[in-house]
Design a protein around this motif. Structure first.
Motif, PDB file in Angstrom:
ATOM      1  N   ARG A   1       4.058 -20.809  -0.061  1.00 27.19           N
ATOM      2  CA  ARG A   1       3.688 -19.604  -0.798  1.00 27.19           C
ATOM      3  C   ARG A   1       3.440 -19.933  -2.255  1.00 27.19           C
ATOM      4  O   ARG A   1       2.548 -19.405  -2.892  1.00 27.19           O
TER       5      ARG A   1
ATOM      6  N   TYR B   1       7.373  -7.603   6.676  1.00 34.83           N
ATOM      7  CA  TYR B   1       7.157  -7.114   5.306  1.00 34.83           C
ATOM      8  C   TYR B   1       6.785  -5.637   5.292  1.00 34.83           C
ATOM      9  O   TYR B   1       7.395  -4.825   4.578  1.00 34.83           O
ATOM     10  N   GLU B   2       5.786  -5.294   6.061  1.00 38.38           N
ATOM     11  CA  GLU B   2       5.317  -3.910   6.023  1.00 38.38           C
ATOM     12  C   GLU B   2       6.364  -2.957   6.585  1.00 38.38           C
ATOM     13  O   GLU B   2       6.525  -1.830   6.099  1.00 38.38           O
TER      14      GLU B   2
ATOM     15  N   GLU C   1      10.066 -12.255   1.787  1.00 38.49           N
ATOM     16  CA  GLU C   1       8.953 -11.376   2.134  1.00 38.49           C
ATOM     17  C   GLU C   1       8.133 -11.915   3.297  1.00 38.49           C
ATOM     18  O   GLU C   1       7.500 -11.173   4.036  1.00 38.49           O
ATOM     19  N   GLU C   2       8.112 -13.212   3.413  1.00 37.40           N
ATOM     20  CA  GLU C   2       7.299 -13.770   4.488  1.00 37.40           C
ATOM     21  C   GLU C   2       8.060 -13.906   5.793  1.00 37.40           C
ATOM     22  O   GLU C   2       7.557 -14.510   6.744  1.00 37.40           O
TER      23      GLU C   2
ATOM     24  N   ARG D   1       5.697 -10.043  11.600  1.00 38.54           N
ATOM     25  CA  ARG D   1       6.084 -10.039  10.195  1.00 38.54           C
ATOM     26  C   ARG D   1       6.832  -8.763   9.882  1.00 38.54           C
ATOM     27  O   ARG D   1       6.465  -7.688  10.353  1.00 38.54           O
TER      28      ARG D   1
ATOM     29  N   GLU E   1       8.938  -2.553   3.909  1.00 36.82           N
ATOM     30  CA  GLU E   1       8.429  -1.759   2.789  1.00 36.82           C
ATOM     31  C   GLU E   1       8.374  -0.281   3.144  1.00 36.82           C
ATOM     32  O   GLU E   1       8.547   0.592   2.278  1.00 36.82           O
TER      33      GLU E   1
ATOM     34  N   VAL F   1      15.807  -5.736   4.795  1.00 32.26           N
ATOM     35  CA  VAL F   1      15.302  -5.444   6.147  1.00 32.26           C
ATOM     36  C   VAL F   1      16.431  -4.817   6.953  1.00 32.26           C
ATOM     37  O   VAL F   1      17.555  -5.350   6.989  1.00 32.26           O
TER      38      VAL F   1
ATOM     39  N   THR G   1       9.737 -13.407   9.392  1.00 39.26           N
ATOM     40  CA  THR G   1       9.382 -12.748  10.646  1.00 39.26           C
ATOM     41  C   THR G   1      10.647 -12.139  11.243  1.00 39.26           C
ATOM     42  O   THR G   1      11.760 -12.321  10.727  1.00 39.26           O
TER      43      THR G   1
ATOM     44  N   MET H   1      13.395  -8.986   0.189  1.00 34.28           N
ATOM     45  CA  MET H   1      13.255  -7.615   0.641  1.00 34.28           C
ATOM     46  C   MET H   1      14.426  -7.280   1.589  1.00 34.28           C
ATOM     47  O   MET H   1      14.951  -8.158   2.282  1.00 34.28           O
TER      48      MET H   1
END
Lengths: 211, 387
Positions: free
Chosen positions: B159, B78-79, B28-29, B76, B82, B3, B31, B1
């Motif tokens: 994962r 990820y959100e 994705e995981e 984290r 996203e 960032v 931090t 992803m």
């Protein structure tokens, strides 16, 4: 002969004489060492038991960096490292799906891919076969001078034979060849290829002896 | 992803602050701390921040994200990634240029002061190291790269959650290092009991265990030996008469009375006290122990019988008992009354009554008031008031 040199943990810390002697002997045997910088421990016997998947990735990373140096042989000087790397290599070369998944994870963390083109060999094997034997005879000028030497292989350099595959685990010969090349006399005895009780077995519960 | 971060950067030389934007591809995981590590490794090596345990314990990686205090190892991304938002990262005083070392940061209140060249506030050793290798300060350490990659690999492996078919020792499981199993509390308790029993018996515990095994589970040889021992014990020759059973039920008739020739009317003697015979005889004046043998002889062998009874005590049957027992076997004529008395006492009383009845009530052998007399003979009167 160019080889990627993986010294492991012990040769870096508690048994530095292994690294020192290897670095000193290799030029005499026409072996060029390509030292790997960004490598870590192979996991010894613990990670292999506790987290087999992580153990695969760990050793695949080492193999990938060895392949990235351009060498076709990864040379080790530790029996445990040899077994771990060869076992991981054996699994990766035999399973394409596994290799793809591992490579995907390696790519994600910035490690080059591994294509399975590296063979792991112990320094003992490089010396005992091919030209190393003759070269060792020349360079071992001090020699053992007829000293009787009892060779001890242990189990991890010999077994499992389908993974190691260099010599017969019941009738090994490589150490005897080196002792002979150095002018010594190899002594045969029954337990030369038996296990020496690794850390795992020492931690295991001891059976109660009959009183 | 992908960032994106906006980081307030501070230059200790000029004292200027500037907001610098970064964009990096992270797993994705990942931090916030992982993203900062990636930025430092791949894009900007001058980024410096504190971190230590990376597992939400020490608090070293505390910083502000969009003004809120967070732990970088805990947050984290990820959100946030996203949603397309690029948070603003500022220090709680710990984001600085890589030119300064952590030792400078540890001195409170001095981190904001601009530092002149040559006197950057570093300790002498750190300053010398920086001068010695000015170019290498920008290059990431290979071991650091290795550790970072291993950490990310570990995350990805977890994962995946795949368990490859790798032969391993029984008892090991994913995620748990081989550890010693705790000893069970009851283990060894049975063995301890056996040891104590063996010690009390003075035998070796192993022998006790072997003896304790049921026949079916012992080795066949031991079973044979045990059976032979029992057979030998049963068949060995015995001297003397065969021992009688200690316990005999009243209901069974072993026909001992018939064997020994006991008569039905034989009153028998109480088993308990043979002195009752002597006690029951009347004693006259001057009659003492010397008179007893004569009285016994006069009774026609009663004394002899008593003597013989005493001599044969232990080997002969008590006739009275046999006869009494035989009578006890007969069905009761009278119903059982309340407060049933013991059988033995009933038999003795019955025998006493019979004697009294045969000799005329209060006279005759066994009488409590008079000495034994032969029917027809003059009884020897007891002195009055005497026993």
């Amino acid at each position: 002969m160019k080889v990627a040199y993986y010294k492991g943990c012990l040769a870096s810390l508690s048994a530095k004489e292994l690294d020192t002697s290897t670095q000193a002997l290799s030029p005499m045997l026409d072996i060029e060492l390509l030292e790997l910088e960004t490598v870590t421990c192979c996991g010894a016997g613990d990670i292999h038991e506790a987290e087999p998947d992580y153990y695969l990735h760990l050793n695949a990373r080492i193999l990938a960096y060895a392949e990235a140096t351009g060498a076709q042989t990864l040379m080790t000087i530790c029996n445990v490292c040899t077994l771990n790397l060869r076992q991981a290599n054996f699994q990766l070369q035999g399973d394409e799906a596994l290799l793809d998944r591992v490579n995907k994870n390696l790519r994600a963390v910035g490690v080059p891919e591994y294509t399975g083109g590296v063979e792991v060999k112990h320094l003992l094997w490089l010396i005992a076969e091919g030209e190393g034997y003759e070269l060792l005879k020349k360079v071992a000028h001090k020699g053992l001078k007829g000293l009787k030497v009892a060779p001890f292989y242990g189990c991890q350099i010999l077994r499992p034979s389908k993974v190691m595959g260099f010599e017969d685990p019941d009738r090994p010969w490589s150490l005897e060849a080196i002792i002979d090349a150095c002018g010594g006399e190899a002594v045969d005895y029954p337990r030369r290829s038996s296990a020496a009780a690794s850390r795992s077995s020492r931690r295991a519960r001891r059976p109660r002896s009959a009183s | 992803m992908l960032v994106g971060l906006k980081i307030w950067r501070y230059d200790s030389k000029s004292g200027d602050r500037a907001l610098k934007e970064y964009e990096i591809d992270a797993p994705e995981e990942a931090t916030l701390l992982d993203v900062l590590d990636l930025i430092k490794d791949r894009q900007d090596g001058t980024l410096a921040y504190r971190k230590s345990c990376r597992m939400m314990i020490c608090g070293s990686c505390g910083m502000r994200m969009d003004g809120a205090a967070v732990l970088a190892c805990k947050t984290r991304m990820y959100e946030i990634a996203e949603s397309g938002h690029a948070p603003v990262i500022s220090a709680m005083g710990n984001l600085r240029s890589s030119r300064t070392s952590s030792s400078t940061w540890s001195r409170s209140g001095r981190s904001s002061a601009p530092s002149a060249p040559g006197s950057s506030g570093l300790r002498p050793a750190a300053r010398r190291a920086r001068v010695r290798d000015p170019a290498g300060a920008h290059e990431p350490h290979p071991q650091g790269i290795a550790l970072h990659q291993l950490r990310l690999l570990r995350l990805r492996v977890q994962r995946d959650g795949v368990r490859p078919r790798v032969p391993r020792a029984a008892g090991a499981c994913e995620g748990n290092a081989l550890r010693r199993r705790p000893a069970r509390r009851d283990r060894g308790r049975a063995a301890r009991v056996v040891q104590l029993a063996a010690r009390d018996l003075g035998v070796h515990a192993l022998l006790l265990l072997q003896r304790a095994l049921p026949q079916g589970r012992r080795p066949a040889r031991r079973d044979r030996e045990a059976r032979r021992r029992v057979r030998q014990a049963r068949d060995r020759p015995r001297h003397g008469r065969e021992a009688r059973q200690v316990v005999r039920h009243l209901g069974e008739d072993d026909r001992l009375a018939a064997r020994d020739g006991a008569r039905a009317e034989d009153p028998g003697h109480p088993r308990g006290d043979q002195a009752d015979e002597v006690r029951g005889r009347a004693r006259g004046a001057g009659q003492g122990a010397a008179a007893v043998p004569a009285a016994c002889r006069a009774e026609g062998g009663g004394g002899a019988r008593a003597l013989r009874h005493r001599q044969d005590a232990g080997t002969r049957r008590r006739r009275g008992h046999r006869a009494g027992r035989a009578r006890a076997v007969a069905p009761r004529a009278q119903p059982r009354g309340r407060g049933a008395r013991p059988v033995r006492r009933r038999l003795v009383r019955a025998a006493v009554h019979r004697r009294r009845g045969a000799a005329g009530g209060d006279q005759g052998m066994g009488s409590l008031t008079q000495a034994d007399v032969t029917p027809g003979a003059e009884p020897t009167r007891k002195p009055e008031g005497g026993a």
